[in-house]
Write an enzyme that holds these catalytic residues in place. Structure first.
Site, PDB file in Angstrom:
ATOM      1  N   LYS A  80      38.015  91.696  43.393  1.00 46.55           N
ATOM      2  CA  LYS A  80      38.437  92.567  43.181  1.00 46.55           C
ATOM      3  C   LYS A  80      39.685  93.039  42.379  1.00 46.55           C
ATOM      4  O   LYS A  80      41.204  92.168  42.542  1.00 46.55           O
ATOM      5  CB  LYS A  80      39.157  93.397  44.802  1.00 46.55           C
ATOM      6  CG  LYS A  80      39.533  94.984  45.241  1.00 46.55           C
ATOM      7  CD  LYS A  80      39.453  95.467  46.818  1.00 46.55           C
ATOM      8  CE  LYS A  80      39.888  97.116  47.154  1.00 46.55           C
ATOM      9  NZ  LYS A  80      39.972  97.161  48.558  1.00 46.55           N
ATOM     10  N   SER A 155      37.295 100.823  49.914  1.00 47.79           N
ATOM     11  CA  SER A 155      37.855 100.606  48.542  1.00 47.79           C
ATOM     12  C   SER A 155      37.299  99.506  47.698  1.00 47.79           C
ATOM     13  O   SER A 155      37.185  99.858  46.602  1.00 47.79           O
ATOM     14  CB  SER A 155      39.633 100.746  48.180  1.00 47.79           C
ATOM     15  OG  SER A 155      39.937  99.289  49.355  1.00 47.79           O
ATOM     16  N   SER A 179      38.868  99.021  53.790  1.00 48.57           N
ATOM     17  CA  SER A 179      38.638  98.743  52.554  1.00 48.57           C
ATOM     18  C   SER A 179      38.108  97.528  52.564  1.00 48.57           C
ATOM     19  O   SER A 179      36.531  97.736  51.275  1.00 48.57           O
ATOM     20  CB  SER A 179      39.261  98.498  51.666  1.00 48.57           C
ATOM     21  OG  SER A 179      39.793  99.921  51.588  1.00 48.57           O
TER      22      SER A 179
END
Lengths: 487, 485
Positions: A80, A155, A179
């Site tokens: 990420k 996210s 997330s």
């Protein structure tokens, strides 16, 4: 060998070990797959096939020389885009860091490198991890591989979509209120949020420091254990890192099954839960019952306060954590600033997106003098009550089973103008961050529209081995994460 | 005109004597090229986290112990949020409501009526001492400003006094006492020119006899003791005049213009920052055990004013000498060691406070190395005093050979033997020289005989010169007088 890109990391490790495939072959397979589907998914912000192939060849050379670095040697793992890797960009999904390059490795990235993993690409995310759909990325909207008209969750939506689409074997995400778990659930993969303090946060661009944890996103629970093993453990550079003994997680999976006592918190099966999700989760619960586990209904009475508490504490910390992005040293600097105060206003005004601004304002407000006691301090007290609820429950049960998300993936754009309905996506996940507990989202089937559903297993603090073992009992016999979307 | 009384509270920032920064291992030194003492943590890059410097905690605890503070069993870290370009994270890690040291007093010494007379001593109450990180340094140019982050993140304590100071002199004495104690215990160098000690002063005035505090103004970043004295005096006069005219004092921050000698309003109470303090989630609270405190306490020297009292009382030293010997703990140790070997405190005090310090200041580098590293040993000074007491050498010879002892580390007796400086007590030899000098110097002889007592000194000098200082001065005096009679 076909479809290497859809194998589990554990299986690929076995193939690499036996010499049946090379790391280069595997990497090439992942690269080809990415080239063929990425235009539909938009999971990656950046990737570098040439560099990845160089790393893969190095891995093959190590193995040939009998110097393999272990089961992760040669396995592509995506990150990420808020986990620092030396010499690589780090945008956090934000314009404000568009041209920033990190000069150092996050501890977890360094640990993956030491074990020979190939850091494959930078994955899309909601800006600064604020969001539940990855639509808050300043750069692109990632699509759900199971239905590209839907969001992948967030996210860490880039990470979960990439794993689900076969664009990487595994990925690391971060979880502040759900997330990792929520997008894992929506994309039909496994997402683990470790106990607060198990994985070092050094090199993770902070959203809310007291809630953030890095965790693996994989296709199987076994892979989750494999990667957690590599990244867990005390780090002197993170003062909140816990000096816990790290057990052998894979060994824990192989231990003979126990008759676990599992709790169903009634507040998690109440109004607002989509019937199809409820059905899938209840089916998973039935499985455990049939395996001889005892299922107990329990109560977590402060559950309904978790959302307001979270939206006080997380923005409060974020308002301070994000203050450093000011246009002075390394972030986007406005060309139009008149003086230093104006430089702050314009650089931040131009650099941050709507949701980030909303939370900074919210956070600054709850911390301001005259409001601190009413909001921040009170929220901290309730946070303790929420944790106590869980600790009381764990006196009766080994772990809890709940849904991950109240609904399956929703349509792109559907909730963009309604932040509150977006916030409700994390209703079953954010208490766990407030309580600092480990939890894992395991795929448990599909809705009638063929959208994935996940079940959440919540463990006791630092008892990841137990939690993984419970999750694996289900996953090793179902393997929903190994099913593939048609792309 | 009504009489007004000033009430002053000081906040003194002191950089601790640490080699590395408060929350990371980056080095700290003064005077390095800009932005060379940084790393990702100092620069507040994304993903970086603070890790406590244990040494800074220990020095803070020791500071608290020097001033008799209560050392908190648990202290915690808070973020003080405000935007300013000298601050990499736009928040400063500090301690808001649970500081490391609570209460305490600073003993101050006011100037005496004359330089060699000790002034009044008084204890000034402290509110607290907390630990935080320093900020970087801004330099402003016509078309822009530059930031140097070398200083950013340096361990800094803030010593906060109660409003318990009542004149500019007391404020200056308070700073002097903090400086003395911190340097003395090796906790800071307190070099104000290098920004190692800085002060904010809160000043208010009230009619004499009133119990209620007046409205205060704050002057920030005063970087010299005279700056504090002058600005406080200015503020007292300004506020008294305003009140005298029936005006009103506003709570505000004022800037001291050191060149022109006045203060000017900077920002009002309404414009003050809301720092939005909250506990830093990146740091755990610090638990301080009794054993740790005791262990740190054991390493501290006696407080300088306690030692000064002892020197006045036990050794009967004059105030000026005692005061000089108590400026530096090594100097005091050196002095006391010498006294244990030769119980002549006044004589030893003289050599240490005058001759030794003179040699030290002549070679600035040696001073920074510390006394223990010098070749001269306390035993040699004791021996030198003994040689004078026993009449082996004169006081003059003793002073003459001191620089050589200082530089070479040779014992005084070695030097005396090598150079043949032993005092002559051979009456016949000295008498012969005296007779010769009288014959050669008719002018002073005539003057002395005419009643000018002082004229004998010229003759004495001649004898001493002729004997290269070895003649026993008392004997010379006696013989000259005999021959001149």
């Amino acid at each position: 060998m076909s479809d290497l890109y859809y194998q589990s990391a554990a299986e690929l490790a076995r193939l690499l070990e036996k010499g049946e495939i090379s790391a280069r072959q595997l990497m090439q397979s992942v690269i080809d797959r990415t080239h063929s589907v990425e235009e539909k998914i938009h999971a990656f912000l950046r990737f570098d096939p040439d560099e990845a192939l160089v790393e893969a060849e190095k891995s093959d050379q190590r193995r040939a020389a009998g110097k393999s670095l272990g089961s992760l040697d040669g396995i592509p793992i995506g990150l990420k885009d808020l986990i620092c890797v030396s010499g690589q960009g780090l945008t956090c999904g934000s314009r404000i860091l568009e041209n920033y390059v990190s000069p150092y490795d996050a501890t977890c990235a360094a640990r993956l490198k030491e074990r020979g993993a190939i850091l494959w690409g930078r994955l899309n995310m909601d800006e600064f991890a604020m969001g539940s759909s990855t639509e808050n990325s300043a750069f692109q909207t990632t699509c759900n591989p199971w239905n590209t008209e839907c969001i992948p969750g967030g996210s860490s939506g880039g990470s979960t979509a990439a794993v689900a689409a076969g664009e990487t074997i595994a990925a690391l995400g971060s979880d502040t209120g759900g997330s990792i778990r929520q997008p894992a659930s929506l994309c039909g993969v496994v997402g683990l949020k470790p106990s607060y303090g198990l994985v070092s946060r050094y090199g993770l661009a902070a959203f809310a420091s007291s809630l953030d944890q890095i965790g693996p996103i994989t296709r199987t629970v076994e892979d989750s254990a494999l990667i957690l093993q590599a990244i867990a453990g005390h780090d002197a550079r993170d003062s909140t890192s816990f000096k816990a003994h790290i057990p052998d997680y894979q060994a824990a999976l192989k231990a003979p099954p126990r008759r676990w006592k599992l709790g169903l918190p009634r507040e998690y099966f109440a109004e607002g839960l989509d019937p199809e999700i409820r059905q899938a989760v209840e089916k998973a619960v039935d499985f455990y019952k049939n395996e001889g586990c005892e299922i107990v209904e329990i109560s977590l009475p402060h559950t309904e306060l978790a959302l307001p508490v979270y939206y006080i504490l997380a923005p409060a910390e974020a308002s301070s954590n994000l203050a450093r992005y000011d246009g002075v040293r390394y972030t986007h600097r406005s060309e139009r600033a008149e003086d230093h105060v104006d430089l702050y206003f314009k650089s931040r005004g131009e650099g941050f997106g709507q949701e980030v601004k909303r939370r900074i304002i919210l956070g600054a407000y709850v911390l301001s003098s005259g409001y601190y006691d009413a909001y921040y301090l009170r929220a901290q007290k309730i946070r303790t009550l929420i944790r106590n609820d869980f600790m009381d429950a764990f006196k009766k049960v080994d772990a809890l089973i709940t849904p991950v998300s109240p609904t399956a993936a929703f349509k792109i754009g559907e909730r963009l103008d309604d932040p509150l309905s977006m916030y409700l996506s994390d209703i079953y996940t954010l208490s766990i961050n407030l309580a600092g507990l480990p939890a894992i989202s395991v795929p448990c089937g599909f809705t009638s529209k063929k959208l994935p559903v996940g079940v959440q297993i919540i463990g006791q603090p630092f008892k990841e081995a137990e939690m993984l073992s419970i999750a694996n009992l289900y996953d090793s016999t179902h393997r929903f994460g190994m099913e593939h979307p048609e792309l | 005109m009504k009489d007004y009384e000033a009430v002053i509270g000081l906040e003194v920032h002191v950089q601790l004597k640490c080699d590395t920064k408060m929350f990371t291992r980056a080095a700290y030194r003064f005077g390095e090229p800009p932005n060379t003492l940084t790393n990702p943590v100092v620069m507040g890059l994304p993903g970086t986290l603070p890790v406590l410097n244990k040494r800074a905690i220990e020095l803070s605890i020791q500071t608290g112990l020097m001033f008799g503070c209560h050392i908190a069993e648990v202290c915690k870290w808070d973020r003080k949020n405000y935007f300013y370009p000298d601050q990499p994270k736009n928040y400063q890690i500090s301690q808001f409501d649970q500081p490391i040291c609570i209460g305490g007093v600073v003993e101050i010494e006011l100037p005496g009526p004359a330089r060699n007379v000790m002034g009044e001593h008084r204890e000034v109450k402290l509110t607290r001492i907390h630990l935080e990180e320093d900020v970087g340094k801004l330099t402003h140019y016509e078309n822009g400003s530059l930031v140097d982050f070398n200083r950013a993140g340096t361990p800094l304590i803030e010593i906060v006094s109660e409003p318990d100071l009542f004149s500019a002199e007391e404020a200056a004495a308070f700073l002097n006492a903090i400086r003395l104690n911190m340097i003395y215990a090796g906790l800071s160098d307190c070099d104000m020119e290098k920004g190692q000690m800085r002060c904010d002063a809160n000043v208010s005035v009230r009619p004499v006899g009133s119990e209620k505090l007046g409205i205060r103004t704050e002057m920030k970043n005063l970087n010299s003791i005279s700056g504090v004295r002058d600005s406080v005096n200015y503020e007292i006069r300004r506020q008294s005049k305003v009140l005298e005219k029936g005006g009103e004092i506003f709570q505000e921050t004022r800037r001291w213009n050191a060149e022109q000698g006045y203060t000017v309003a900077l920002r009002s109470k309404e414009e003050a920052h809301d720092y939005r303090y909250f506990p830093d989630p990146d740091l755990m609270p610090v638990r301080v055990s009794r054993e740790w405190v005791d262990c740190l306490h054991a390493k501290l020297p006696e407080r300088p004013f306690d030692r000064q009292r002892r020197y006045l009382k036990d050794f009967g030293l004059p105030f000026t000498m005692a005061s000089v010997l108590c400026q530096n703990s090594e100097l005091g140790n050196f002095f006391e060691e010498a006294v244990t070997k030769c119980n002549k405190p006044l004589e030893i005090g003289n050599l240490v406070a005058n001759d030794l310090l003179r040699e030290l200041s002549a070679g600035k580098d040696a001073e920074s190395q510390g006394l223990v590293l010098l070749p001269i040993k306390s035993g040699h000074v004791a021996e030198l005093v003994k040689l004078v007491e026993e009449g082996v050498i004169s006081r003059q010879i003793a002073q003459d050979i001191f620089p050589q002892m200082f530089q070479t580390g040779e014992s005084p007796s070695t030097i005396v033997e090598k150079k043949g400086l032993r005092q002559t007590t051979d009456m016949a030899e000295i008498e012969g020289v005296c007779a010769r000098i009288i014959a050669e110097n008719p002018k002073p002889v005539g003057e002395f005989r005419a009643g000018n007592e002082k004229a004998i000194n010229a003759l004495k000098g001649g004898v001493m010169k002729a004997t290269r200082g070895k003649a026993n001065p008392a004997m010379v005096d006696k013989l000259l007088r005999k021959l001149l009679a």
